[in-house]
Scaffold this active site. Structure first.
Site, PDB file in Angstrom:
ATOM      1  N   CYS A 179      -3.943  -6.136  54.596  1.00 23.60           N
ATOM      2  CA  CYS A 179      -4.284  -6.662  52.876  1.00 23.60           C
ATOM      3  C   CYS A 179      -3.105  -5.964  52.012  1.00 23.60           C
ATOM      4  O   CYS A 179      -3.744  -6.650  51.032  1.00 23.60           O
ATOM      5  CB  CYS A 179      -5.932  -7.434  52.532  1.00 23.60           C
TER       6      CYS A 179
ATOM      7  N   ASP B 142      -5.339  -3.879  50.835  1.00 19.47           N
ATOM      8  CA  ASP B 142      -6.311  -3.169  49.631  1.00 19.47           C
ATOM      9  C   ASP B 142      -6.404  -1.447  50.270  1.00 19.47           C
ATOM     10  O   ASP B 142      -5.817  -1.198  51.130  1.00 19.47           O
ATOM     11  CB  ASP B 142      -7.269  -4.014  50.123  1.00 19.47           C
TER      12      ASP B 142
ATOM     13  N   CYS C  50     -11.796  -6.283  48.941  1.00 21.01           N
ATOM     14  CA  CYS C  50     -12.345  -7.798  48.783  1.00 21.01           C
ATOM     15  C   CYS C  50     -13.951  -7.343  48.754  1.00 21.01           C
ATOM     16  O   CYS C  50     -14.502  -6.118  49.206  1.00 21.01           O
ATOM     17  CB  CYS C  50     -12.228  -8.055  50.057  1.00 21.01           C
TER      18      CYS C  50
ATOM     19  N   CYS D 188     -11.345  -4.897  57.574  1.00 18.75           N
ATOM     20  CA  CYS D 188     -11.911  -4.078  56.210  1.00 18.75           C
ATOM     21  C   CYS D 188     -13.080  -3.557  56.095  1.00 18.75           C
ATOM     22  O   CYS D 188     -13.247  -2.543  55.122  1.00 18.75           O
ATOM     23  CB  CYS D 188     -12.732  -5.465  55.565  1.00 18.75           C
TER      24      CYS D 188
HETATM   25 FE1  FES Z   1      -8.306  -6.541  52.093  1.00 24.26          FE
HETATM   26 FE2  FES Z   1     -11.371  -6.689  53.276  1.00 24.26          FE
HETATM   27  S1  FES Z   1      -9.330  -8.191  52.931  1.00 24.26           S
HETATM   28  S2  FES Z   1      -9.885  -5.035  53.353  1.00 24.26           S
END
Ligand code: FES
Length: 142
Positions: A35, A37, A60, A104
């Protein structure tokens, strides 16, 4: 929000150990190939024991909840004990995450491992738990 159990929601809304650390002994950051992140973990280490841990994340709610329990769990542990923890341990501690959100929790595991890897490298420590660790490897699920 029926997807998440109460414990996940609690750690998401009131995360433990969030924020920057002054003068950390070790820092690890990891970006998710899934993602995009990012997670950063900072550690204070004394005599091979993690005496404090903090996290910052551009991620998230599940990433925040995972880091909250992960940083709680590694405090007071030796480096080897912390290296033995996997994202599944963090998911279990949270009482489960939805399947699409397992990745995540991987951010927390990888950022912790990278922080310890960086520390071991700097100090010239050989840690059994880092034997198969590749800092450039991407982990897209578990
Ligand atoms: Fe990226 Fe949860 S969607 S860390």
């Amino acid at each position: 929000m029926g997807m998440y159990n109460e414990k996940v929601m609690e750690h998401f809304t009131n995360p433990h150990n969030a924020g920057a650390m002054e003068n950390p002994d070790a820092v690890g950051s990891y970006g998710s190939p899934v993602c995009g992140d990012m997670m950063e973990i900072s550690l204070k280490i004394e005599d091979n024991v993690i005496v404090d841990a903090k996290f910052r994340t551009f991620g998230c709610g599940s990433a925040i909840a995972s880091s909250s329990v992960a940083t709680d769990m590694i405090k007071g542990k030796t480096l080897e004990e912390a290296l033995a923890l996997t994202n599944q341990n963090f998911v279990d501690e949270l009482g489960g995450l939805p399947g699409a959100k397992i990745h995540c929790s991987v951010l927390s595991e990888q950022a912790i491992k990278l922080a310890i890897y960086n520390y071991a490298k700097e100090k010239g420590l050989v840690l059994e738990g880092l034997k198969d660790f590749d800092p450039n490897e991407e982990h897209d699920h578990e």
